[in-house]
Design an enzyme around this catalytic site. Structure first.
Site, PDB file in Angstrom:
ATOM      1  N   ASP A  23      33.041   4.230  39.307  1.00 26.42           N
ATOM      2  CA  ASP A  23      33.084   4.723  37.839  1.00 26.42           C
ATOM      3  C   ASP A  23      32.248   3.494  37.858  1.00 26.42           C
ATOM      4  O   ASP A  23      31.897   2.526  38.433  1.00 26.42           O
ATOM      5  CB  ASP A  23      34.171   4.313  37.760  1.00 26.42           C
ATOM      6  N   HIS A  83      33.904   0.797  41.899  1.00 29.76           N
ATOM      7  CA  HIS A  83      33.122   1.161  40.911  1.00 29.76           C
ATOM      8  C   HIS A  83      31.318   0.925  41.719  1.00 29.76           C
ATOM      9  O   HIS A  83      31.252  -0.357  42.495  1.00 29.76           O
ATOM     10  CB  HIS A  83      33.694  -0.569  40.530  1.00 29.76           C
TER      11      HIS A  83
HETATM   12 ZN   LIG Z   1      35.747   2.017  34.057  1.00 28.41          ZN
END
Ligand SMILES: [Zn+2]
Length: 217
Positions: free
Chosen positions: A10, A167
């Protein structure tokens, strides 16, 4: 049955980290999901890495435009347009064909709660045929870039199919990624790209799962 893990990344694309994540995945033949931010797609120097992710066979989804205020607490009347639709407009020229659009909400460090969505946002996702992709493991790579992998392995051992949130941003998953993938394979965990059904409460615009607790009252 063999335990499985699906990886998702993400908050990218990031010009330093995303290409290195893609290299690690390519070296190991792993297909993952990338949930990207519209504000980064607007920058050609970043967008090119989402194009490479697509060309490498990964699945690309929408993770809002600004990633500023979770939709469940965003009071703007046009929040769904400005966060979801604006990002989709940038993704549309990149994504192959008319496949189902994917949206992943954000908020509060990955806690599943009513801050994630508003009723208007849910109506928008349904009206425009989105799948809503949640998760069941957040090993907090952005807080402990050297320790998240052990937590992720423990999560994978604890359930049949783990959908991991990582991430592709600086100071997060990259340092531990190769080690995690090799350790998971070594432990007999299959690295797959399918999504666990329990993590997808809206499929191609149809509400198929439980949204109670995920939508602001
Ligand atoms: Zn996020």
């Amino acid at each position: 049955m063999r335990r499985r893990v699906t990886l998702s990344f993400d908050n990218g694309p990031d010009p330093e980290v995303t290409p290195r994540v893609l290299d690690v995945l390519a070296e190991r033949g792993v297909t993952a999901h990338f949930f990207v931010l519209g504000k980064w797609l607007a920058d050609p120097a970043r967008r090119r890495w989402t194009v490479r992710a697509r060309d490498d066979g990964h699945l690309i989804g929408n993770h809002s435009f600004s990633h500023a205020t979770p939709l469940g607490v965003d009071r703007r009347a046009d929040a769904a347009e400005r966060e979801i639709a604006a990002t989709e407009a940038l993704l549309a020229p990149i994504l192959p064909g008319p496949g189902p659009k994917r949206f992943r909400p954000f908020g509060s460090g990955g806690v599943l709660g009513p801050q994630l969505l508003s009723r208007v946002a849910v109506e928008h996702l349904v009206a425009h045929g989105y799948s809503c992709v949640l998760w069941n493991s957040v090993p907090r790579d952005w807080i402990e870039p050297d320790a998240w992998a052990a937590r992720a392995l423990a999560d994978c051992a604890a359930r049949d199919h783990t959908l991991l949130v990582l991430h592709d941003v600086p100071g997060a998953c990259l340092a531990g990624l190769a080690g995690f993938l090799d350790a998971a394979r070594g432990a007999g965990i299959a690295l797959v790209s399918e999504l666990p059904a329990a993590c997808v409460p809206i499929v191609a615009g149809r509400v198929v799962g439980e949204l109670a607790g995920l939508v602001a009252p």
